[in-house]
Structure formats: structure tokens, C-alpha cells
Design a protein around this motif. Structure first.
Motif, PDB file in Angstrom:
ATOM      1  N   ASN A   1      -3.009   5.435   2.331  1.00 39.62           N
ATOM      2  CA  ASN A   1      -3.010   5.253   0.876  1.00 39.62           C
ATOM      3  C   ASN A   1      -3.692   3.950   0.447  1.00 39.62           C
ATOM      4  OD1 ASN A   1      -0.729   3.915   2.010  1.00 39.62           O
ATOM      5  ND2 ASN A   1       0.243   3.782  -0.007  1.00 39.62           N
ATOM      6  N   ILE A   2      -4.576   3.449   1.306  1.00 43.37           N
ATOM      7  CA  ILE A   2      -5.497   2.368   0.941  1.00 43.37           C
ATOM      8  C   ILE A   2      -6.917   2.884   1.146  1.00 43.37           C
ATOM      9  CG2 ILE A   2      -6.325   0.038   1.435  1.00 43.37           C
ATOM     10  CD1 ILE A   2      -3.584  -0.719   2.420  1.00 43.37           C
ATOM     11  N   ILE A   3      -7.758   2.745   0.116  1.00 43.54           N
ATOM     12  CA  ILE A   3      -9.148   3.206   0.188  1.00 43.54           C
ATOM     13  C   ILE A   3     -10.070   2.028  -0.107  1.00 43.54           C
ATOM     14  CG2 ILE A   3     -10.894   4.781  -0.742  1.00 43.54           C
ATOM     15  CD1 ILE A   3      -8.591   6.601  -1.655  1.00 43.54           C
ATOM     16  N   PHE A   4     -10.993   1.759   0.804  1.00 47.48           N
ATOM     17  CA  PHE A   4     -12.000   0.724   0.563  1.00 47.48           C
ATOM     18  C   PHE A   4     -13.208   1.400  -0.087  1.00 47.48           C
ATOM     19  CE2 PHE A   4     -15.328  -2.298   1.121  1.00 47.48           C
ATOM     20  CZ  PHE A   4     -14.696  -3.532   1.128  1.00 47.48           C
TER      21      PHE A   4
ATOM     22  N   GLN B   1       0.252  -8.818   2.072  1.00 45.98           N
ATOM     23  CA  GLN B   1       0.935  -8.357   0.863  1.00 45.98           C
ATOM     24  C   GLN B   1       0.441  -6.970   0.438  1.00 45.98           C
ATOM     25  OE1 GLN B   1       3.496  -9.882  -0.903  1.00 45.98           O
ATOM     26  NE2 GLN B   1       3.569 -11.173   0.924  1.00 45.98           N
ATOM     27  N   ILE B   2      -0.875  -6.754   0.552  1.00 44.03           N
ATOM     28  CA  ILE B   2      -1.438  -5.433   0.249  1.00 44.03           C
ATOM     29  C   ILE B   2      -0.890  -4.400   1.226  1.00 44.03           C
ATOM     30  CG2 ILE B   2      -3.570  -4.079   0.227  1.00 44.03           C
ATOM     31  CD1 ILE B   2      -3.461  -5.867  -2.185  1.00 44.03           C
ATOM     32  N   LYS B   3      -0.802  -4.799   2.480  1.00 46.90           N
ATOM     33  CA  LYS B   3      -0.256  -3.898   3.507  1.00 46.90           C
ATOM     34  C   LYS B   3       1.194  -3.537   3.183  1.00 46.90           C
ATOM     35  CE  LYS B   3       0.124  -3.495   8.549  1.00 46.90           C
ATOM     36  NZ  LYS B   3      -0.133  -4.194   9.840  1.00 46.90           N
ATOM     37  N   ALA B   4       1.986  -4.533   2.790  1.00 44.34           N
ATOM     38  CA  ALA B   4       3.385  -4.272   2.437  1.00 44.34           C
ATOM     39  C   ALA B   4       3.482  -3.397   1.191  1.00 44.34           C
ATOM     40  CB  ALA B   4       4.114  -5.599   2.218  1.00 44.34           C
ATOM     41  N   LEU B   5       2.597  -3.625   0.246  1.00 44.71           N
ATOM     42  CA  LEU B   5       2.569  -2.824  -0.979  1.00 44.71           C
ATOM     43  C   LEU B   5       2.306  -1.355  -0.659  1.00 44.71           C
ATOM     44  CD1 LEU B   5       2.714  -3.142  -4.114  1.00 44.71           C
ATOM     45  CD2 LEU B   5       0.230  -3.456  -4.076  1.00 44.71           C
ATOM     46  N   SER B   6       1.474  -1.116   0.345  1.00 45.77           N
ATOM     47  CA  SER B   6       1.104   0.254   0.702  1.00 45.77           C
ATOM     48  C   SER B   6       2.261   1.047   1.301  1.00 45.77           C
ATOM     49  CB  SER B   6      -0.072   0.242   1.687  1.00 45.77           C
ATOM     50  OG  SER B   6       0.352  -0.230   2.969  1.00 45.77           O
ATOM     51  N   GLU B   7       3.337   0.362   1.685  1.00 47.41           N
ATOM     52  CA  GLU B   7       4.506   1.068   2.210  1.00 47.41           C
ATOM     53  C   GLU B   7       5.197   1.884   1.115  1.00 47.41           C
ATOM     54  OE1 GLU B   7       6.988  -1.828   4.085  1.00 47.41           O
ATOM     55  OE2 GLU B   7       5.442  -2.425   5.538  1.00 47.41           O
ATOM     56  N   HIS B   8       4.900   1.537  -0.137  1.00 48.44           N
ATOM     57  CA  HIS B   8       5.421   2.297  -1.261  1.00 48.44           C
ATOM     58  C   HIS B   8       4.420   3.423  -1.562  1.00 48.44           C
ATOM     59  CE1 HIS B   8       8.609  -0.663  -2.309  1.00 48.44           C
ATOM     60  NE2 HIS B   8       7.822  -1.425  -1.567  1.00 48.44           N
ATOM     61  N   LYS B   9       4.737   4.595  -1.099  1.00 41.81           N
ATOM     62  CA  LYS B   9       3.777   5.695  -1.101  1.00 41.81           C
ATOM     63  C   LYS B   9       3.489   6.253  -2.499  1.00 41.81           C
ATOM     64  CE  LYS B   9       3.289   5.274   3.263  1.00 41.81           C
ATOM     65  NZ  LYS B   9       2.072   4.601   3.790  1.00 41.81           N
ATOM     66  N   ASP B  10       4.220   5.790  -3.505  1.00 37.94           N
ATOM     67  CA  ASP B  10       3.884   6.172  -4.877  1.00 37.94           C
ATOM     68  C   ASP B  10       2.591   5.505  -5.337  1.00 37.94           C
ATOM     69  OD1 ASP B  10       6.029   7.803  -5.173  1.00 37.94           O
ATOM     70  OD2 ASP B  10       7.223   6.412  -6.383  1.00 37.94           O
ATOM     71  N   TYR B  11       2.161   4.481  -4.600  1.00 40.54           N
ATOM     72  CA  TYR B  11       0.972   3.718  -4.969  1.00 40.54           C
ATOM     73  C   TYR B  11      -0.221   4.111  -4.094  1.00 40.54           C
ATOM     74  CZ  TYR B  11       4.422   0.572  -7.137  1.00 40.54           C
ATOM     75  OH  TYR B  11       5.448   0.046  -7.889  1.00 40.54           O
ATOM     76  N   LEU B  12      -1.329   4.432  -4.741  1.00 37.75           N
ATOM     77  CA  LEU B  12      -2.618   4.563  -4.061  1.00 37.75           C
ATOM     78  C   LEU B  12      -3.395   3.288  -4.373  1.00 37.75           C
ATOM     79  CD1 LEU B  12      -4.810   6.126  -2.519  1.00 37.75           C
ATOM     80  CD2 LEU B  12      -5.482   7.147  -4.705  1.00 37.75           C
ATOM     81  N   ILE B  13      -3.819   2.560  -3.355  1.00 39.07           N
ATOM     82  CA  ILE B  13      -4.442   1.253  -3.530  1.00 39.07           C
ATOM     83  C   ILE B  13      -5.939   1.359  -3.252  1.00 39.07           C
ATOM     84  CG2 ILE B  13      -4.452  -1.161  -2.812  1.00 39.07           C
ATOM     85  CD1 ILE B  13      -1.542  -0.674  -1.803  1.00 39.07           C
ATOM     86  N   LEU B  14      -6.745   1.031  -4.254  1.00 39.50           N
ATOM     87  CA  LEU B  14      -8.195   1.001  -4.110  1.00 39.50           C
ATOM     88  C   LEU B  14      -8.644  -0.440  -3.927  1.00 39.50           C
ATOM     89  CD1 LEU B  14      -9.274   3.423  -7.002  1.00 39.50           C
ATOM     90  CD2 LEU B  14      -8.517   3.996  -4.676  1.00 39.50           C
TER      91      LEU B  14
END
Length: 344
Positions: free
Chosen positions: A217-220, A180-193
Motif C-alpha cells: 500500500n505504498i506506491i512510488f 514513519q511512512i513505513k509505520a503509517l503503511s501498517e494502517h491498511k485504510d491508507y494508500l500512500i503515494l
């Protein structure tokens, strides 16, 4: 006043730092106790610190500030519980372990529960002070705004989403949200921490670290203090974690999965496949904004940035009136547990 800042886990650093600063600025002597297992994470190595219980004995403290569950009963000083979170629904939050003389509570919700427990056990006192970790909310809430702006520009994003699950195997959403996080990251308006609890299972840390390496656009995040990420994020995704309340107190929306709280005043779901639609709904509509008032008033009504000051002054006043306790009455079983943990 001679103070021990007692750290068994690295989340304690951010909780105790405002107390350290107040002690430093007001003539109170202090020493950090740092468990050997977390010494590599300790951010104040230039300050007086130790991992030796013998050295703590020789320090002859007046007070021990403890944001954890255990503390050596045989050390001199008032044993003060200052808590490591705001999740009253978590197992053990209101468990009386009999190690503490004084409980410094965050707000009325906690104070009233501990007052009821005090009427039963009659071996501790309670003072409501607020929680020092959140002092920055009152003093410098915009501390990382420039960093947020730069992050959004770098990733060409519009919103920062923070995923901060609990570590508890029975409560964590980590095994269910990777795709789900991976799918969310397809929306490039979102930066996911991604910010995981230090006690999270290493296998899940590795899985999500690998995910962040794959997707730009995913940062650990590995920084130990979560406060910066709470301040810069626009929405929190979690499960049953104390961080929920810390984020709600910033008056921003939260999404949880299978939260076990008796009173849920934010978006909660039992369906992991709803993540994307829930993110859009809560960013655009913020449907639980009015419900957050209860959290403000009951969990932490202090927005003046003075909780660390209240804590230290409350302890100094308590000691002036009551003296430093000579000892605590601890059961043989609890003595054995403490001696086992701290290798006496």
C-alpha cells in the motif's frame, strides 16, 4: 504571435501545457525548448521542439514563456517569468535576476511583493494573471475520480495520502520520515503515494523506491506531472515545498515538518515521530480548514481555469502597446552565467 515554451526542468511541462493548448487553439505559433537533460521525459515529442539555441535564434520569437530562473538574454522576444511554484518563502523566489521584461504573477501576495521590487529596479513590468498549471482546478477537477476509485478498490483502502517532499538538502524531510511512512503503511485504510521532486537526491529516491517495492500500500510514482496525484489525494505530507499551496487550493488538509514559511496556515510540526497522530487528526478534524481562506484569496484567487488565456492575451496586449524589446541590459557577470549555461 511566435512563442517559445522554455523548459530547463521537467516540472515545466505541466506549467506550460495549458499555454501550449491556448496557443494551439488561437493561432499562435510555438516551439518548445527542451534542455537535453530532460528530453527523454518530454511528453509532446510529436510537436515542434528543439534543444538547439541556434534554432531558437532562427525562430525569431516574439515572446519566451519561462517557468524557471534563467533565459538567454540574446534571444529575440519578450522574456516572461511565469514561475515554477507558489512557495514565496523559498530562497530566490523574489530574487531579481534581470533576465525578464515581464512578470506574470499568480495572486495578490506575489503581485504586491514584485511591485515593491519594481519600484527599486525599474526594469520590468508586472501583470497578475493566475498560474496556468492550476487551470485544471477550474475546468476538470474531477478528471481522475474514476482512477482514484479503482486505486482504492484495488488496495482495499479508504484514503489516499500523498508524500511529496522538497529536494533541498536543508529543507527535505526525506531522511527523517522513512520509518514513519513505513509505520503509517501498517494502517491498511491508507494508500500512500510517494511523489518526489525531479531534483531529489538519487539515494533517497532509491531508498523510498525500495520501500514501495516491499509494501503493497505504498506506491512510488514516477509520472512527472504531480497534478493528478494532488487531485486524487485526501491529505498531503510535505516540508517546505511549493506543492503545499497547490494542495491547499484544493481545500484539503496538509501536514508539514519544519516548514520555514513566515505564515503557516496548516498543520506543521518539528517532531517527525508525530506523523501517525497528525494524519488521523487532520483527516478526522481538519483543524485548519478556516485558515485556508487566506491562501485562496492571496496566493491564487483564480478558479475559472483561464490563467493560460490571461497570460497569452496579456503578453499579446503588452507587445501591441510596447513592441518586442530589442535587448535587455544585463551585467557582465550575468551574461557570463547565461553564456556558460547555454554554451554560447
Amino acid at each position: 504571435m511566435k512563442c517559445i515554451l522554455f523548459c530547463q526542468n521537467n516540472y515545466a511541462f505541466g506549467i506550460l501545457e495549458p499555454i501550449k493548448t491556448y496557443c494551439e487553439n488561437n493561432g499562435h505559433e510555438y516551439i518548445w525548448y527542451i534542455n537535453d537533460k530532460i528530453i527523454h521525459d518530454f511528453p509532446f515529442k510529436e510537436e515542434k521542439h528543439t534543444s538547439s539555441i541556434t534554432e531558437l535564434k532562427n525562430f525569431e520569437s516574439d515572446v519566451l514563456f519561462v517557468p524557471g530562473n534563467e533565459v538567454p538574454y540574446y534571444l529575440r522576444g519578450l522574456k516572461v517569468q511565469i514561475f515554477h511554484g507558489l512557495a514565496g518563502e523559498k530562497k530566490g523566489h523574489f530574487r531579481i535576476r534581470h533576465y525578464f521584461d515581464l512578470y506574470l504573477t499568480q495572486g495578490p501576495y506575489f503581485t504586491e511583493r514584485f511591485k515593491k521590487l519594481k519600484s527599486i529596479h525599474k526594469d520590468f513590468d508586472i501583470i497578475e494573471t493566475g498560474w496556468p498549471k492550476l487551470d485544471i482546478y477550474g475546468t476538470d477537477k474531477s478528471a481522475f475520480e474514476q482512477e482514484k476509485k479503482e486505486l482504492l478498490e484495488k488496495h482495499n483502502a479508504k484514503k489516499i495520502l500523498l508524500y511529496a517532499p522538497t529536494f533541498s538538502p536543508k529543507l527535505t524531510s526525506a531522511p527523517f520520515l522513512k520509518e514513519q511512512i513505513k509505520a503509517l503503511s501498517e494502517h491498511k485504510d491508507y494508500l500512500i503515494l510517494l511523489k518526489f521532486h525531479p531534483l531529489m537526491d538519487e539515494s533517497w529516491i532509491q531508498i523510498y523506491t525500495d520501500l514501495a517495492r516491499e509494501i503493497t500500500n505504498i506506491i512510488f510514482e514516477t509520472e512527472k506531472n504531480i497534478i493528478k496525484f494532488l487531485l486524487i489525494s485526501d491529505l498531503l505530507i510535505s516540508d517546505t515545498s511549493s506543492v503545499i499551496y497547490e494542495f491547499l487550493l484544493l481545500d484539503k488538509p496538509v501536514i508539514t515538518f519544519n516548514n520555514i514559511s513566515e505564515q503557516i496556515l496548516w498543520q506543521n510540526s518539528s517532531h517527525y515521530d508525530e506523523l501517525l497522530s497528525l494524519v488521523e487528526k487532520n483527516l478526522n478534524e481538519d483543524p485548519y480548514s478556516k485558515e485556508r481562506k487566506f491562501i485562496f484569496e492571496n496566493y491564487h484567487p483564480y478558479n475559472d481555469g483561464q490563467s493560460a488565456k490571461r497570460m497569452v492575451e496579456a503578453v499579446a496586449d503588452y507587445i501591441q502597446k510596447n513592441g518586442v524589446p530589442e535587448k535587455r541590459k544585463i551585467s557582465i557577470l550575468r551574461r557570463f552565467k547565461i553564456n556558460s549555461i547555454f554554451k554560447k
